[in-house]
Design a protein around this motif. Structure first.
Motif, PDB file in Angstrom:
ATOM      1  N   ASN A 108       0.811  -1.217   0.000  1.00  0.00           N
ATOM      2  CA  ASN A 108       0.000   0.000   0.000  1.00  0.00           C
ATOM      3  C   ASN A 108       0.848   1.273   0.000  1.00  0.00           C
ATOM      4  O   ASN A 108       0.325   2.361  -0.190  1.00  0.00           O
ATOM      5  CB  ASN A 108      -0.931   0.009   1.217  1.00  0.00           C
ATOM      6  CG  ASN A 108      -1.972   1.110   1.164  1.00  0.00           C
ATOM      7  OD1 ASN A 108      -2.607   1.329   0.128  1.00  0.00           O
ATOM      8  ND2 ASN A 108      -2.150   1.822   2.262  1.00  0.00           N
ATOM      9  N   ILE A 109       2.161   1.153   0.199  1.00  0.00           N
ATOM     10  CA  ILE A 109       3.009   2.347   0.194  1.00  0.00           C
ATOM     11  C   ILE A 109       2.947   3.049  -1.151  1.00  0.00           C
ATOM     12  O   ILE A 109       2.849   4.284  -1.227  1.00  0.00           O
ATOM     13  CB  ILE A 109       4.471   1.966   0.530  1.00  0.00           C
ATOM     14  CG1 ILE A 109       4.561   1.442   1.969  1.00  0.00           C
ATOM     15  CG2 ILE A 109       5.393   3.168   0.343  1.00  0.00           C
ATOM     16  CD1 ILE A 109       5.935   0.925   2.332  1.00  0.00           C
ATOM     17  N   GLU A 319      -9.156  13.551  -0.666  1.00  0.00           N
ATOM     18  CA  GLU A 319      -9.489  12.395  -1.501  1.00  0.00           C
ATOM     19  C   GLU A 319      -8.472  11.271  -1.322  1.00  0.00           C
ATOM     20  O   GLU A 319      -8.812  10.093  -1.377  1.00  0.00           O
ATOM     21  CB  GLU A 319      -9.540  12.816  -2.975  1.00  0.00           C
ATOM     22  CG  GLU A 319     -10.629  13.825  -3.317  1.00  0.00           C
ATOM     23  CD  GLU A 319     -11.992  13.175  -3.493  1.00  0.00           C
ATOM     24  OE1 GLU A 319     -12.030  11.934  -3.616  1.00  0.00           O
ATOM     25  OE2 GLU A 319     -12.999  13.905  -3.501  1.00  0.00           O
ATOM     26  N   GLN A 320      -7.224  11.632  -1.122  1.00  0.00           N
ATOM     27  CA  GLN A 320      -6.151  10.644  -1.009  1.00  0.00           C
ATOM     28  C   GLN A 320      -5.236  11.028   0.150  1.00  0.00           C
ATOM     29  O   GLN A 320      -4.870  12.191   0.297  1.00  0.00           O
ATOM     30  CB  GLN A 320      -5.342  10.566  -2.314  1.00  0.00           C
ATOM     31  CG  GLN A 320      -4.213   9.553  -2.310  1.00  0.00           C
ATOM     32  CD  GLN A 320      -4.704   8.123  -2.146  1.00  0.00           C
ATOM     33  OE1 GLN A 320      -5.619   7.697  -2.843  1.00  0.00           O
ATOM     34  NE2 GLN A 320      -4.108   7.387  -1.225  1.00  0.00           N
ATOM     35  N   GLU A 321      -4.853  10.037   0.947  1.00  0.00           N
ATOM     36  CA  GLU A 321      -3.959  10.336   2.062  1.00  0.00           C
ATOM     37  C   GLU A 321      -2.521  10.518   1.586  1.00  0.00           C
ATOM     38  O   GLU A 321      -2.152  10.086   0.489  1.00  0.00           O
ATOM     39  CB  GLU A 321      -4.010   9.193   3.091  1.00  0.00           C
ATOM     40  CG  GLU A 321      -3.245   7.944   2.712  1.00  0.00           C
ATOM     41  CD  GLU A 321      -4.052   6.948   1.915  1.00  0.00           C
ATOM     42  OE1 GLU A 321      -3.741   5.742   1.976  1.00  0.00           O
ATOM     43  OE2 GLU A 321      -4.989   7.376   1.194  1.00  0.00           O
ATOM     44  N   ASN A 322      -1.723  11.146   2.419  1.00  0.00           N
ATOM     45  CA  ASN A 322      -0.284  11.242   2.188  1.00  0.00           C
ATOM     46  C   ASN A 322       0.335   9.971   2.764  1.00  0.00           C
ATOM     47  O   ASN A 322       0.608   9.882   3.959  1.00  0.00           O
ATOM     48  CB  ASN A 322       0.283  12.488   2.864  1.00  0.00           C
ATOM     49  CG  ASN A 322       1.772  12.669   2.613  1.00  0.00           C
ATOM     50  OD1 ASN A 322       2.474  11.729   2.227  1.00  0.00           O
ATOM     51  ND2 ASN A 322       2.258  13.884   2.828  1.00  0.00           N
ATOM     52  N   LYS A 323       0.570   8.990   1.915  1.00  0.00           N
ATOM     53  CA  LYS A 323       0.995   7.680   2.409  1.00  0.00           C
ATOM     54  C   LYS A 323       2.354   7.745   3.100  1.00  0.00           C
ATOM     55  O   LYS A 323       2.603   7.006   4.058  1.00  0.00           O
ATOM     56  CB  LYS A 323       1.022   6.677   1.255  1.00  0.00           C
ATOM     57  CG  LYS A 323      -0.367   6.329   0.732  1.00  0.00           C
ATOM     58  CD  LYS A 323      -0.319   5.224  -0.303  1.00  0.00           C
ATOM     59  CE  LYS A 323      -1.715   4.839  -0.772  1.00  0.00           C
ATOM     60  NZ  LYS A 323      -1.712   3.723  -1.731  1.00  0.00           N
ATOM     61  N   TRP A 327       1.263   5.976   6.461  1.00  0.00           N
ATOM     62  CA  TRP A 327       1.477   4.530   6.476  1.00  0.00           C
ATOM     63  C   TRP A 327       2.414   4.140   7.606  1.00  0.00           C
ATOM     64  O   TRP A 327       3.395   4.853   7.856  1.00  0.00           O
ATOM     65  CB  TRP A 327       2.078   4.093   5.121  1.00  0.00           C
ATOM     66  CG  TRP A 327       2.290   2.613   5.042  1.00  0.00           C
ATOM     67  CD1 TRP A 327       1.409   1.682   4.595  1.00  0.00           C
ATOM     68  CD2 TRP A 327       3.457   1.887   5.461  1.00  0.00           C
ATOM     69  NE1 TRP A 327       1.942   0.422   4.707  1.00  0.00           N
ATOM     70  CE2 TRP A 327       3.202   0.520   5.245  1.00  0.00           C
ATOM     71  CE3 TRP A 327       4.691   2.249   6.008  1.00  0.00           C
ATOM     72  CZ2 TRP A 327       4.135  -0.470   5.546  1.00  0.00           C
ATOM     73  CZ3 TRP A 327       5.618   1.259   6.326  1.00  0.00           C
ATOM     74  CH2 TRP A 327       5.325  -0.078   6.084  1.00  0.00           C
ATOM     75  N   PRO A 328       2.198   3.032   8.329  1.00  0.00           N
ATOM     76  CA  PRO A 328       1.167   2.001   8.146  1.00  0.00           C
ATOM     77  C   PRO A 328      -0.089   2.233   8.983  1.00  0.00           C
ATOM     78  O   PRO A 328      -0.861   1.304   9.196  1.00  0.00           O
ATOM     79  CB  PRO A 328       1.895   0.741   8.621  1.00  0.00           C
ATOM     80  CG  PRO A 328       2.735   1.249   9.759  1.00  0.00           C
ATOM     81  CD  PRO A 328       3.185   2.631   9.355  1.00  0.00           C
ATOM     82  N   ASN A 329      -0.283   3.460   9.468  1.00  0.00           N
ATOM     83  CA  ASN A 329      -1.439   3.746  10.312  1.00  0.00           C
ATOM     84  C   ASN A 329      -2.696   3.973   9.479  1.00  0.00           C
ATOM     85  O   ASN A 329      -2.624   4.254   8.276  1.00  0.00           O
ATOM     86  CB  ASN A 329      -1.159   4.965  11.193  1.00  0.00           C
ATOM     87  CG  ASN A 329      -0.001   4.733  12.149  1.00  0.00           C
ATOM     88  OD1 ASN A 329       0.094   3.679  12.765  1.00  0.00           O
ATOM     89  ND2 ASN A 329       0.900   5.703  12.258  1.00  0.00           N
ATOM     90  N   TRP A 330      -3.821   3.896  10.138  1.00  0.00           N
ATOM     91  CA  TRP A 330      -5.111   4.105   9.478  1.00  0.00           C
ATOM     92  C   TRP A 330      -5.220   5.557   9.015  1.00  0.00           C
ATOM     93  O   TRP A 330      -5.117   6.476   9.818  1.00  0.00           O
ATOM     94  CB  TRP A 330      -6.247   3.782  10.441  1.00  0.00           C
ATOM     95  CG  TRP A 330      -7.613   3.914   9.868  1.00  0.00           C
ATOM     96  CD1 TRP A 330      -8.520   4.897  10.126  1.00  0.00           C
ATOM     97  CD2 TRP A 330      -8.251   3.028   8.937  1.00  0.00           C
ATOM     98  NE1 TRP A 330      -9.680   4.694   9.420  1.00  0.00           N
ATOM     99  CE2 TRP A 330      -9.543   3.545   8.681  1.00  0.00           C
ATOM    100  CE3 TRP A 330      -7.857   1.862   8.296  1.00  0.00           C
ATOM    101  CZ2 TRP A 330     -10.435   2.924   7.810  1.00  0.00           C
ATOM    102  CZ3 TRP A 330      -8.751   1.245   7.428  1.00  0.00           C
ATOM    103  CH2 TRP A 330     -10.025   1.772   7.200  1.00  0.00           C
ATOM    104  N   PRO A 331      -5.407   5.800   7.719  1.00  0.00           N
ATOM    105  CA  PRO A 331      -5.398   7.180   7.227  1.00  0.00           C
ATOM    106  C   PRO A 331      -6.762   7.850   7.292  1.00  0.00           C
ATOM    107  O   PRO A 331      -7.800   7.190   7.146  1.00  0.00           O
ATOM    108  CB  PRO A 331      -4.971   7.005   5.769  1.00  0.00           C
ATOM    109  CG  PRO A 331      -5.538   5.673   5.381  1.00  0.00           C
ATOM    110  CD  PRO A 331      -5.478   4.816   6.626  1.00  0.00           C
ATOM    111  N   LEU A 332      -6.759   9.141   7.504  1.00  0.00           N
ATOM    112  CA  LEU A 332      -7.976   9.938   7.391  1.00  0.00           C
ATOM    113  C   LEU A 332      -8.084  10.403   5.949  1.00  0.00           C
ATOM    114  O   LEU A 332      -7.283  11.214   5.480  1.00  0.00           O
ATOM    115  CB  LEU A 332      -7.924  11.148   8.333  1.00  0.00           C
ATOM    116  CG  LEU A 332      -9.114  12.112   8.239  1.00  0.00           C
ATOM    117  CD1 LEU A 332     -10.405  11.416   8.643  1.00  0.00           C
ATOM    118  CD2 LEU A 332      -8.886  13.348   9.103  1.00  0.00           C
TER     119      LEU A 332
END
Length: 475
Positions: A108-109, A319-323, A327-332
């Protein structure tokens, strides 16, 4: 892994949902699980990353890379055994867990995460189809008795683990059916209740006794449980809903989500409710943008609402998180549920100032837009507006367990009104009251089904260790 280059060659394949027009005709589940071949291909995308962050991202610590590889190789029964080693009820989590494991997936990175939840769903469904899920009664009884108060996922997980350790377990449930918020908090179109029923039959065969319509602390005295059982585990939900004490709150047509949702579940189960709260023909406003609010949306649409609007006080997420940051935490980030896709108007940064109505019935909401500065909500001048509303559903989360149960046992509480109990050390999951343990939402507050199962399992080990001096149950 069986396919070392699979993550480079194969794309993520998501489960397919029935078209909106078709699924709105009933309250049945509409997500189509992956076929065996599709699940195997998705398992091949697991990238042998060395450190499986998915496992640590999963509260029950599912051994995800192992069963991904086993599915890829076609070893389905072994995959089920690995899955069950950490999770008592994967058919629950494979349907309603938000999958923090996928957020933590190493792939997912910079790519689409492995479809872990869909593979889990496929494994357990095949297990039931093939008859591999069977009762596992204890070979030897201990003579110890344990009472479980609450039959949600924490209570069921705790009860099953303790029964398999040889204890006599009785589950007390205040409602007329077993399952807690699984039964009456989640709509059938997301989670059909037959999944609970067949697990109950398995657990009965393992020696668990279920007693319904048992309000512990009222018609069942707390002291009676302490006298008759060697241990008591409090595993009720965080059912104290957050209210909105604005002017007009007393008007007819303003309800908590958990007044509305359980009624429809009861109707689906065959009950007749002459005074059912119905959205049919009404303009519905759902206050709260989380999962419970989404469940209100989907249920209102199926009941035939004239319109459904969902408002949220927090700002619209990206719309998209800053990975690289999350990452690896749950994104808002912005998420659109299947219910919201079915025909819902959504609005953010909105707070309700008053409920407006006539003749004792709600007709409108008086709202204002807000901004957030340094964590503080500030109303925007001149942004007032109204929303037509014949039915208002409050879905703003839950603040604590129902206090009367904790008070009945004399349990010390934390600052949020939850049962105070540590999760590590010699006294893990023990409360301040003798013989009394607490786990799940009763201890940690409103949380996910996977956290409930984890805490139920860990509390079972703590109880077993306390009663027997040691425990072979996994932690």
């Amino acid at each position: 892994m069986g396919k070392p280059t699979g993550f480079m060659e194969l794309r993520r394949l998501n489960e397919v949902s029935l078209p909106v027009a078709e699924r709105l005709k009933n309250y049945r589940e509409f997500v189509q699980p992956l076929a065996d071949e599709q699940a195997a291909i998705q398992g091949a995308r697991c990238m042998d990353c060395g450190i499986p962050f998915c496992t640590s991202g999963c509260p029950v610590n599912n051994i995800i890379p192992d069963w991904n590889d086993l599915v890829y190789r076609g070893n389905w029964k072994q995959a089920l055994d690995v899955l069950h080693s950490t999770n008592n009820f994967p058919e629950f989590t494979g349907r309603v867990c938000p999958a923090p494991c996928e957020a933590a997936c190493t792939l997912n990175i910079n790519d689409d995460a492995v479809g872990i939840k869909s593979i889990e769903h496929a494994i357990i469904d095949k297990g039931w189809e093939q008859g591999w899920v069977v009762p596992l009664p204890a070979q030897k009884k201990t003579g110890k008795k344990v009472a479980i108060v609450g039959s949600g996922p924490a209570g069921l997980a705790c009860a099953q683990q303790l029964a398999r350790a040889g204890h006599d377990v009785v589950v007390f449930e205040k409602n007329d059916r077993i399952g807690g918020l699984l039964r009456y908090g989640i709509p059938d179109f997301k989670f059909e209740k037959s999944h609970i029923d067949r697990r109950i039959e398995q657990m009965r065969a393992e020696g668990v006794e279920f007693r319904v319509n048992q309000q512990v602390g009222e018609d069942v005295p707390a002291q009676k449980l302490k006298d008759e059982f060697n241990a008591v585990v409090l595993t009720g939900g965080a059912e104290q809903a957050r209210d909105l004490p604005a002017p007009g709150r007393e008007l007819s047509g303003v309800h908590f989500a958990m007044e509305f949702l359980p009624q429809q579940n009861k109707v689906v189960a065959g009950d007749v409710l002459p005074q059912q709260i119905s959205a049919s023909g009404k303009h519905v406003v759902v206050i709260g943008g989380g999962d419970t609010g989404s469940d209100c949306v989907g249920t209102s649409i199926r009941q035939g609402a004239a319109s459904v609007t969902q408002i949220e006080v927090m700002p619209r997420p990206a719309e998209q998180e800053n990975k690289a940051l999350t990452w690896p935490n749950w994104p808002l980030k912005l998420r659109t549920s299947s219910s919201q896709e079915e025909g819902c108007t959504r609005d953010w940064s909105v707070t309700t100032k008053a409920f407006l109505g006539a003749n004792g019935k709600v007709e409108k909401l008086s709202c204002v837009r807000v901004e957030w500065n340094a964590g503080k909500m500030v109303e925007m001048p001149g942004s007032e507006f109204e929303i037509q509303a014949d039915l208002v559903l409050l879905a703003m989360g839950f603040v604590s367990p129902v206090q009367k149960v904790l008070d009945a046992f004399g349990v010390e509480k934390d600052g949020r009104g939850n049962a105070k109990a540590a999760t590590d050390g010699a006294g893990c999951y023990k409360t301040s009251a003798d013989k009394v343990f607490a786990a799940g939402d009763m201890r940690r507050g409103q949380s996910l089904i996977v956290w409930a199962i984890r805490e139920g399992r860990q509390a079972a080990r703590a109880v077993d260790e306390t009663l027997m001096g040691f425990s072979d149950l996994p932690r």
